[in-house]
Design a protein around this motif. Structure first.
Motif, PDB file in Angstrom:
ATOM      1  N   UNK A  90     -13.755 129.375  34.027  1.00 32.45           N
ATOM      2  CA  UNK A  90     -13.418 128.368  35.034  1.00 32.45           C
ATOM      3  C   UNK A  90     -13.948 126.996  34.618  1.00 32.45           C
TER       4      UNK A  90
ATOM      5  N   UNK B  44      -7.777 132.737  38.940  1.00 34.39           N
ATOM      6  CA  UNK B  44      -7.553 131.316  39.263  1.00 34.39           C
ATOM      7  C   UNK B  44      -7.304 130.534  37.969  1.00 34.39           C
TER       8      UNK B  44
ATOM      9  N   UNK C 290      -3.829 128.817  37.672  1.00 32.02           N
ATOM     10  CA  UNK C 290      -3.866 127.433  38.166  1.00 32.02           C
ATOM     11  C   UNK C 290      -4.563 126.490  37.201  1.00 32.02           C
TER      12      UNK C 290
ATOM     13  N   UNK D 119      -5.252 122.743  37.478  1.00 35.39           N
ATOM     14  CA  UNK D 119      -5.976 122.175  38.610  1.00 35.39           C
ATOM     15  C   UNK D 119      -7.477 122.092  38.402  1.00 35.39           C
ATOM     16  N   UNK D 120      -7.914 122.508  37.219  1.00 37.61           N
ATOM     17  CA  UNK D 120      -9.324 122.747  37.098  1.00 37.61           C
ATOM     18  C   UNK D 120     -10.348 121.663  37.058  1.00 37.61           C
TER      19      UNK D 120
ATOM     20  N   UNK E 195     -11.153 119.477  38.726  1.00 36.39           N
ATOM     21  CA  UNK E 195     -11.821 119.226  39.996  1.00 36.39           C
ATOM     22  C   UNK E 195     -12.870 120.268  40.357  1.00 36.39           C
ATOM     23  N   UNK E 196     -12.662 121.498  39.906  1.00 34.17           N
ATOM     24  CA  UNK E 196     -13.637 122.530  40.270  1.00 34.17           C
ATOM     25  C   UNK E 196     -14.732 122.649  39.217  1.00 34.17           C
TER      26      UNK E 196
ATOM     27  N   UNK F 159     -16.660 120.636  37.712  1.00 34.74           N
ATOM     28  CA  UNK F 159     -17.958 120.001  37.857  1.00 34.74           C
ATOM     29  C   UNK F 159     -18.792 120.617  38.977  1.00 34.74           C
TER      30      UNK F 159
END
Lengths: 186, 186
Positions: B26, B91, B95, B98-99, B101-102, B104
């Motif tokens: 992730x 995820x 996705x 979109x990563x 953003x998550x 950090x």
């Protein structure tokens, strides 16, 4: 780091501590540690709810929709990890008399999770972990500190220890004796 | 350690590796690592089923009933941890765009999980981890080794490394360069 990021990171850290404590409670048949897991689960639940509330609020703006979706998915996964830790601790609280048989299944090393209360006037009081070089000197590695209702996860060299702190640490099975002179008041 | 104990310990170790890999996939938006998580989940499922089968078989004898119950409870908890790791990896696989953003949110330190392939003729080939003192020399700590279809979890000083081994290691973000001279063939 915004508030949601901070919450997600705290959930991750708390769930990891819960797993460590849950397995330790099982291996050492320790109901006190099992109860800590239950207390921590409550914290994870509250963080999870806060993340969902925030994600719902922000998702009204189309540009935030996908991020909100992912935050909820990850938060939900971590919440389920915490639940699993809770169920392991629950075995300890319900079925303690049955443990010796499972203990040896999960005990694959001499490394154990320990709980130490730091006394006022001890060598550790008022010192940072960097100053005292606890890990180097004793082989005991502090993974979390409980200070009243607060938790410090993954303390680093700059973290100052105070009397009254409860240290959760990983170390050799015989390190209780080694660490005693560091945490006892004079 | 009997067969059931061995299975339960392997489930625990595998689920812990899955969580490490899932979070890393992730944070580093790495689909290759996310796919490893899916493969490992299959292993956990098979162990879980073997534990239940064995527990059911043994529970016919009254003296084994409680042990069977606990083995199933713990195994079920670990299986759910593995499932949660799988959902986190999922995820990443679905996705990925979109990563950032998550990323950090979960990246709280400079320590990363790395994957290194040991080449034949490299410095590591044929040496034990104790002999080469990899952790001391490079700051890179091997948490698991994949050797063909087998996994070695938590290798110790006596574990011999071979060409072709895939090392999963925890280390500073810049250690790719530091470890390169150890794993490249001459």
């Amino acid at each position: 780091m915004n508030e949601d990021d901070r919450r997600l990171l705290e959930m991750k850290n708390t769930s990891e501590l819960m797993l460590d404590l849950a397995y330790s409670s099982l291996i050492y048949q320790n109901k006190v540690i099992a109860k800590e897991v239950i207390e921590l689960e409550d914290r994870v639940d509250r963080l999870h709810e806060a993340i969902i509330r925030s994600a719902l609020g922000k998702s009204k703006e189309p540009k935030n929709f996908d991020r909100s979706l992912i935050m909820i998915k990850i938060s939900d996964s971590i919440e389920r990890i915490a639940d699993a830790a809770l169920d392991i601790a629950d075995v300890v609280l319900r079925d303690i008399e049955l443990h010796p048989v499972v203990k040896k299944s999960l005990e694959d090393s001499d490394v154990v999770i320990q709980k130490h209360v730091v006394e006022n006037g001890s060598l550790l009081h008022g010192k940072t972990l960097g100053e005292i070089k606890l890990a180097t000197e004793t082989g005991v590695w502090v993974i979390a500190i409980r200070r009243g209702y607060d938790w410090i996860y993954g303390p680093d060299e700059g973290t100052t220890i105070s009397g009254g702190d409860i240290l959760y640490a990983r170390g050799p099975a015989d390190s209780e004796k080694i660490i005693a002179p560091w945490i006892k008041g004079k």
